[in-house]
Design a protein around this motif. Structure first.
Motif, mmCIF file in Angstrom:
data_model
loop_
_atom_site.group_PDB
_atom_site.id
_atom_site.type_symbol
_atom_site.label_atom_id
_atom_site.label_comp_id
_atom_site.label_asym_id
_atom_site.label_seq_id
_atom_site.Cartn_x
_atom_site.Cartn_y
_atom_site.Cartn_z
ATOM 1 N N ASP A 1 6.074 3.154 6.834
ATOM 2 C CA ASP A 1 4.801 2.340 6.573
ATOM 3 C C ASP A 1 3.671 3.027 7.258
ATOM 4 O O ASP A 1 2.483 3.110 7.063
ATOM 5 C CB ASP A 1 4.778 0.984 7.045
ATOM 6 C CG ASP A 1 5.586 0.145 6.148
ATOM 7 O OD1 ASP A 1 5.846 0.495 5.155
ATOM 8 O OD2 ASP A 1 5.963 -1.101 6.502
ATOM 9 N N ASP A 2 3.923 3.817 8.294
ATOM 10 C CA ASP A 2 2.995 4.597 9.139
ATOM 11 C C ASP A 2 2.372 5.469 8.464
ATOM 12 O O ASP A 2 1.093 6.071 8.547
ATOM 13 C CB ASP A 2 3.285 5.214 10.419
ATOM 14 C CG ASP A 2 3.677 3.817 11.446
ATOM 15 O OD1 ASP A 2 3.170 2.949 11.466
ATOM 16 O OD2 ASP A 2 4.645 4.261 12.177
ATOM 17 N N ARG A 3 3.133 6.294 7.508
ATOM 18 C CA ARG A 3 2.524 7.212 6.729
ATOM 19 C C ARG A 3 2.184 7.124 5.315
ATOM 20 O O ARG A 3 1.594 7.745 4.743
ATOM 21 C CB ARG A 3 3.610 8.321 6.568
ATOM 22 C CG ARG A 3 3.834 9.142 7.967
ATOM 23 C CD ARG A 3 4.691 10.191 7.873
ATOM 24 N NE ARG A 3 6.158 9.757 7.536
ATOM 25 C CZ ARG A 3 7.328 10.247 7.529
ATOM 26 N NH1 ARG A 3 7.184 11.672 7.999
ATOM 27 N NH2 ARG A 3 8.547 9.755 7.060
ATOM 28 N N ARG A 4 2.581 5.774 4.956
ATOM 29 C CA ARG A 4 2.248 5.455 3.405
ATOM 30 C C ARG A 4 0.753 5.460 3.263
ATOM 31 O O ARG A 4 0.075 4.672 4.099
ATOM 32 C CB ARG A 4 2.864 3.966 3.356
ATOM 33 C CG ARG A 4 4.411 4.340 2.943
ATOM 34 C CD ARG A 4 4.944 2.545 2.739
ATOM 35 N NE ARG A 4 4.323 2.074 1.408
ATOM 36 C CZ ARG A 4 4.704 2.020 0.266
ATOM 37 N NH1 ARG A 4 5.906 2.593 -0.054
ATOM 38 N NH2 ARG A 4 4.180 1.358 -0.636
ATOM 39 N N GLY A 5 0.305 5.995 2.388
ATOM 40 C CA GLY A 5 -1.128 5.765 1.880
ATOM 41 C C GLY A 5 -1.742 7.033 2.708
ATOM 42 O O GLY A 5 -3.108 7.314 2.439
ATOM 43 N N ARG A 6 -1.236 7.719 3.657
ATOM 44 C CA ARG A 6 -1.860 9.056 4.752
ATOM 45 C C ARG A 6 -2.389 9.905 3.396
ATOM 46 O O ARG A 6 -3.429 10.407 3.586
ATOM 47 C CB ARG A 6 -1.289 9.245 5.373
ATOM 48 C CG ARG A 6 -2.031 10.527 6.283
ATOM 49 C CD ARG A 6 -1.403 10.892 7.524
ATOM 50 N NE ARG A 6 -2.314 12.192 7.978
ATOM 51 C CZ ARG A 6 -2.571 12.234 9.196
ATOM 52 N NH1 ARG A 6 -2.284 11.355 9.945
ATOM 53 N NH2 ARG A 6 -3.594 13.271 9.517
ATOM 54 N N PHE A 7 -1.539 10.197 2.533
ATOM 55 C CA PHE A 7 -1.864 11.393 1.478
ATOM 56 C C PHE A 7 -2.996 10.785 0.661
ATOM 57 O O PHE A 7 -3.746 11.571 0.367
ATOM 58 C CB PHE A 7 -0.712 11.651 0.828
ATOM 59 C CG PHE A 7 -0.888 12.765 -0.264
ATOM 60 C CD1 PHE A 7 -0.803 14.143 0.235
ATOM 61 C CD2 PHE A 7 -1.387 12.677 -1.670
ATOM 62 C CE1 PHE A 7 -0.838 15.359 -0.949
ATOM 63 C CE2 PHE A 7 -1.718 13.623 -2.425
ATOM 64 C CZ PHE A 7 -1.434 14.971 -1.970
ATOM 65 N N VAL A 8 -2.922 9.726 0.253
ATOM 66 C CA VAL A 8 -4.157 9.093 -0.530
ATOM 67 C C VAL A 8 -5.269 9.367 0.075
ATOM 68 O O VAL A 8 -6.407 9.370 -0.055
ATOM 69 C CB VAL A 8 -3.713 7.571 -1.292
ATOM 70 C CG1 VAL A 8 -4.773 7.051 -1.832
ATOM 71 C CG2 VAL A 8 -2.279 7.804 -1.708
ATOM 72 N N GLU B 1 -10.941 4.165 -7.292
ATOM 73 C CA GLU B 1 -9.735 3.470 -7.746
ATOM 74 C C GLU B 1 -8.530 3.769 -6.631
ATOM 75 O O GLU B 1 -7.988 2.693 -6.301
ATOM 76 C CB GLU B 1 -9.209 4.151 -9.080
ATOM 77 C CG GLU B 1 -8.248 3.317 -9.778
ATOM 78 C CD GLU B 1 -7.876 3.857 -11.131
ATOM 79 O OE1 GLU B 1 -6.929 4.481 -11.595
ATOM 80 O OE2 GLU B 1 -8.737 3.463 -12.038
ATOM 81 N N LEU B 2 -8.496 4.829 -6.008
ATOM 82 C CA LEU B 2 -7.533 5.071 -5.039
ATOM 83 C C LEU B 2 -7.707 4.184 -3.806
ATOM 84 O O LEU B 2 -6.970 3.663 -3.065
ATOM 85 C CB LEU B 2 -7.412 6.398 -4.537
ATOM 86 C CG LEU B 2 -6.808 7.486 -5.504
ATOM 87 C CD1 LEU B 2 -6.828 8.843 -5.283
ATOM 88 C CD2 LEU B 2 -5.306 6.974 -5.738
ATOM 89 N N THR B 3 -8.958 4.099 -3.347
ATOM 90 C CA THR B 3 -9.587 3.219 -2.537
ATOM 91 C C THR B 3 -9.095 1.677 -2.608
ATOM 92 O O THR B 3 -8.593 1.044 -1.643
ATOM 93 C CB THR B 3 -11.011 3.181 -2.097
ATOM 94 O OG1 THR B 3 -11.345 4.535 -1.769
ATOM 95 C CG2 THR B 3 -11.632 2.201 -0.990
ATOM 96 N N GLY B 4 -9.302 1.148 -3.770
ATOM 97 C CA GLY B 4 -8.849 0.043 -4.160
ATOM 98 C C GLY B 4 -7.330 -0.404 -4.111
ATOM 99 O O GLY B 4 -6.848 -1.151 -3.712
ATOM 100 N N VAL B 5 -6.572 0.778 -4.393
ATOM 101 C CA VAL B 5 -4.986 0.891 -4.270
ATOM 102 C C VAL B 5 -4.739 0.592 -2.748
ATOM 103 O O VAL B 5 -3.790 -0.059 -2.354
ATOM 104 C CB VAL B 5 -4.550 1.983 -4.950
ATOM 105 C CG1 VAL B 5 -2.845 2.143 -4.249
ATOM 106 C CG2 VAL B 5 -4.565 2.156 -6.472
ATOM 107 N N LEU B 6 -5.409 1.442 -1.875
ATOM 108 C CA LEU B 6 -5.113 1.364 -0.353
ATOM 109 C C LEU B 6 -5.545 -0.143 0.180
ATOM 110 O O LEU B 6 -4.768 -0.720 0.849
ATOM 111 C CB LEU B 6 -5.922 2.408 0.189
ATOM 112 C CG LEU B 6 -5.446 3.695 0.030
ATOM 113 C CD1 LEU B 6 -6.614 4.929 0.939
ATOM 114 C CD2 LEU B 6 -4.233 4.043 0.760
ATOM 115 N N GLU B 7 -6.627 -0.657 -0.422
ATOM 116 C CA GLU B 7 -6.840 -1.954 -0.006
ATOM 117 C C GLU B 7 -6.062 -2.931 -0.428
ATOM 118 O O GLU B 7 -5.471 -3.794 0.543
ATOM 119 C CB GLU B 7 -8.460 -2.226 -0.480
ATOM 120 C CG GLU B 7 -9.377 -1.520 0.276
ATOM 121 C CD GLU B 7 -10.751 -1.626 -0.450
ATOM 122 O OE1 GLU B 7 -10.855 -2.387 -1.731
ATOM 123 O OE2 GLU B 7 -11.692 -1.059 0.102
#
Length: 124
Positions: A22-29, A110-116
């Motif tokens: 979970d700490d790295r999930r989304g970091r690439f995005v 769109e990716l910002t929405g995914v992260l949110e």
């Protein structure tokens, strides 16, 4: 269900699952989003200076990260530009520059929405 226009959700989920904890999930995005403007400006500068080598490097970066994210429209436009750069055709590449910026910015939104959404769904 959210309708995606710029990112293939299956490819994105696959990337996020491959990343692991979970700490790295989304970091690439997040990194893709935060680097978009820098990449975009670097590409414009390279094209303005007819620096085909740097334009090639930037477009490879945009294309590879777009592929990993499943951002197929952005990868396609980057591919058209990349072909022109490889043919030393700055005017031909410039034809696609405005669309690259438009689709790149929309992809980031769109990716910002995914992260949110990921943050909202994360267990507390």
């Amino acid at each position: 269900m959210t309708r995606y226009r710029y990112v293939d959700p299956d490819a994105l989920v696959s990337l996020l699952n491959a990343v692991g904890d979970d700490d790295r999930r989304g970091r690439f995005v997040h990194d893709f989003i935060s680097l978009w403007e820098t990449r975009s400006q670097r590409l414009m500068k390279a094209m303005g200076q007819h620096d085909y080598e740097d334009a090639d490097v930037v477009l490879l970066s945009i294309r590879s990260s777009s592929t990993m994210l499943g951002a197929w429209p952005l990868e396609a436009i980057g591919g058209m530009m990349h072909t022109q750069i490889k043919n030393f055709d700055i005017p031909g590449a410039m034809v696609h520059l405005a669309r690259l910026h438009e689709v790149g910015s929309a992809t980031c939104r769109e990716l910002t929405g995914v992260l949110e959404s990921m943050r909202a769904e994360a267990p507390r």
